[in-house]
Motif scaffolding. Structure first.
Motif, mmCIF file in Angstrom:
data_model
loop_
_atom_site.group_PDB
_atom_site.id
_atom_site.type_symbol
_atom_site.label_atom_id
_atom_site.label_comp_id
_atom_site.label_asym_id
_atom_site.label_seq_id
_atom_site.Cartn_x
_atom_site.Cartn_y
_atom_site.Cartn_z
ATOM 1 N N THR A 34 0.815 -1.206 0.000
ATOM 2 C CA THR A 34 0.000 0.000 0.000
ATOM 3 C C THR A 34 0.852 1.261 0.000
ATOM 4 O O THR A 34 1.977 1.276 0.491
ATOM 5 N N SER A 35 0.251 2.301 -0.571
ATOM 6 C CA SER A 35 0.824 3.640 -0.519
ATOM 7 C C SER A 35 -0.311 4.635 -0.705
ATOM 8 O O SER A 35 -1.455 4.238 -0.974
ATOM 9 N N ARG A 36 0.003 5.909 -0.579
ATOM 10 C CA ARG A 36 -1.034 6.913 -0.764
ATOM 11 C C ARG A 36 -1.468 7.016 -2.217
ATOM 12 O O ARG A 36 -2.593 7.424 -2.508
ATOM 13 N N GLU A 56 -3.721 1.604 -3.592
ATOM 14 C CA GLU A 56 -3.813 2.976 -3.098
ATOM 15 C C GLU A 56 -4.734 2.979 -1.888
ATOM 16 O O GLU A 56 -5.910 2.632 -1.999
ATOM 17 N N VAL A 57 -4.194 3.352 -0.730
ATOM 18 C CA VAL A 57 -4.951 3.214 0.513
ATOM 19 C C VAL A 57 -4.796 4.462 1.374
ATOM 20 O O VAL A 57 -3.698 4.988 1.544
ATOM 21 N N ASP A 58 -5.916 4.892 1.931
ATOM 22 C CA ASP A 58 -5.923 5.913 2.976
ATOM 23 C C ASP A 58 -6.052 5.174 4.301
ATOM 24 O O ASP A 58 -7.137 4.700 4.656
ATOM 25 N N LEU A 59 -4.953 5.035 5.028
ATOM 26 C CA LEU A 59 -4.944 4.214 6.228
ATOM 27 C C LEU A 59 -5.854 4.744 7.333
ATOM 28 O O LEU A 59 -6.249 3.987 8.227
ATOM 29 N N VAL A 60 -6.197 6.012 7.271
ATOM 30 C CA VAL A 60 -7.070 6.589 8.290
ATOM 31 C C VAL A 60 -8.530 6.224 8.037
ATOM 32 O O VAL A 60 -9.360 6.291 8.935
ATOM 33 N N SER A 61 -8.832 5.795 6.813
ATOM 34 C CA SER A 61 -10.195 5.441 6.430
ATOM 35 C C SER A 61 -10.422 3.940 6.603
ATOM 36 O O SER A 61 -9.780 3.128 5.939
ATOM 37 N N GLU A 62 -11.349 3.566 7.476
ATOM 38 C CA GLU A 62 -11.671 2.152 7.646
ATOM 39 C C GLU A 62 -12.157 1.537 6.336
ATOM 40 O O GLU A 62 -11.804 0.398 6.007
ATOM 41 N N GLU A 63 -12.955 2.277 5.596
ATOM 42 C CA GLU A 63 -13.477 1.769 4.322
ATOM 43 C C GLU A 63 -12.353 1.472 3.343
ATOM 44 O O GLU A 63 -12.338 0.432 2.671
ATOM 45 N N SER A 64 -11.385 2.392 3.255
ATOM 46 C CA SER A 64 -10.266 2.210 2.336
ATOM 47 C C SER A 64 -9.421 1.009 2.733
ATOM 48 O O SER A 64 -9.002 0.207 1.882
ATOM 49 N N VAL A 65 -9.160 0.864 4.026
ATOM 50 C CA VAL A 65 -8.352 -0.273 4.494
ATOM 51 C C VAL A 65 -9.087 -1.586 4.254
ATOM 52 O O VAL A 65 -8.495 -2.579 3.789
ATOM 53 N N LYS A 66 -10.366 -1.631 4.548
ATOM 54 C CA LYS A 66 -11.144 -2.855 4.330
ATOM 55 C C LYS A 66 -11.124 -3.267 2.863
ATOM 56 O O LYS A 66 -10.978 -4.457 2.531
ATOM 57 N N ASP A 107 -2.927 9.557 13.879
ATOM 58 C CA ASP A 107 -3.819 8.928 12.904
ATOM 59 C C ASP A 107 -3.067 7.926 12.030
ATOM 60 O O ASP A 107 -3.531 6.798 11.813
ATOM 61 N N ILE A 108 -1.916 8.327 11.509
ATOM 62 C CA ILE A 108 -1.157 7.450 10.619
ATOM 63 C C ILE A 108 -0.356 6.420 11.405
ATOM 64 O O ILE A 108 -0.444 5.213 11.145
#
Length: 266
Positions: A34-36, A56-66, A107-108
């Motif tokens: 993963t990366s931004r 491409e992942v926003d680690l702060v977003s649960e939806e993105s990580v899932k 957060d990160i």
């Protein structure tokens, strides 16, 4: 023989994460990274392939990580090893640092890793096997560095939740390890991995000296080799009983003795 273990690595477009991903792919592992941005990953590690899934992942977003975890399992069938490597350095004295900057670092460095653990664990638990590596820092062992208070706090948090996680998941056959890196030759001290609060209080001379030393003397001269660290991590992942705490540092004994001296004064 092709290695079918599936690794999930965050913060993989540069530094230790990128070095680890490249080495894993060279050894035949299947890797989701993963990366931004996907572009930053594919530029450095190559395009998507049978063994490689850039995400491409926003680690702060649960939806993105899932979604990232789901895509990994969809492509490779499972997840065997998780490496929570994503994070960045934050410099600024506790009086000067803003609430926003402090929360963003947490957060990160903290909540991003917790999001990954939350959505990866159902697969590891179902498999009754797996490894989770959470990358802390020597600043998560010794916090007495002027100007590094918030960053140290995030890394102490990583240590705390990893030790708890290790106890929670041991009955499932899953192992959790917190890694204490020292100084490695990466771009950690460059502007895209290192945030600095501009000092407006001249009295904080020790913090200013620490910042100058890191930017002008330490940056680019770190002794640690990220490739050697990657090889060690791969080896530890294959151990039947990996340690809960693992130091990656030439100064390990010096730092441990320093900590013990401070504790004895209590």
């Amino acid at each position: 023989m092709e290695n079918k273990k599936v690794w999930f690595v965050t913060g993989a477009s540069k530094g230790l994460g990128l070095t680890l991903v490249k080495e894993l792919l060279s050894q035949g592992y299947q890797v989701a990274a993963t990366s931004r941005t996907v572009e930053s990953l594919t530029k450095e590690a190559g395009a998507s392939s049978d063994n490689f899934l850039p995400l491409e992942v926003d680690l702060v977003s649960e939806e993105s990580v899932k979604k990232a975890i789901d895509k990994t399992v969809e492509k490779f069938g499972t997840i065997d090893v998780v490496v929570n490597n994503a994070g960045y350095g934050q410099f600024g004295t506790l009086e000067e640092i803003t609430d926003k900057a402090a929360r963003q670092n947490f957060d990160i460095n903290v909540f991003g890793s917790l999001n990954v653990i939350r959505f990866a664990m159902p697969y590891l638990r179902a498999n009754r096997s797996g490894r989770i590596f959470n990358i802390s820092s020597i600043a998560g062992f010794l916090g007495n560095f002027a100007g590094w208070g918030i960053y140290a706090a995030t890394k102490f948090a990583v240590v705390g939740f990893t030790e708890a996680l290790s106890a929670e998941i041991k009955s499932f056959g899953v192992k959790a390890t917190v890694v204490y890196p020292g100084y490695f030759r990466t771009n950690f001290l460059e502007s895209d991995s290192f945030s600095v609060i501009e000092s407006n209080i001249a009295e904080y001379a020790d913090a200013k000296a620490s910042l100058d030393a890191h930017q002008q003397q330490i940056n680019g001269n770190q002794q640690g080799d990220p490739l050697k660290a990657s090889l060690v991590l791969i080896k530890v992942a294959a151990d039947d009983n990996p340690p809960c705490i693992y130091f990656w540092a030439r100064m390990q004994m010096t730092w441990q003795k320093q900590k013990l001296r401070r504790l004895k004064k209590i």
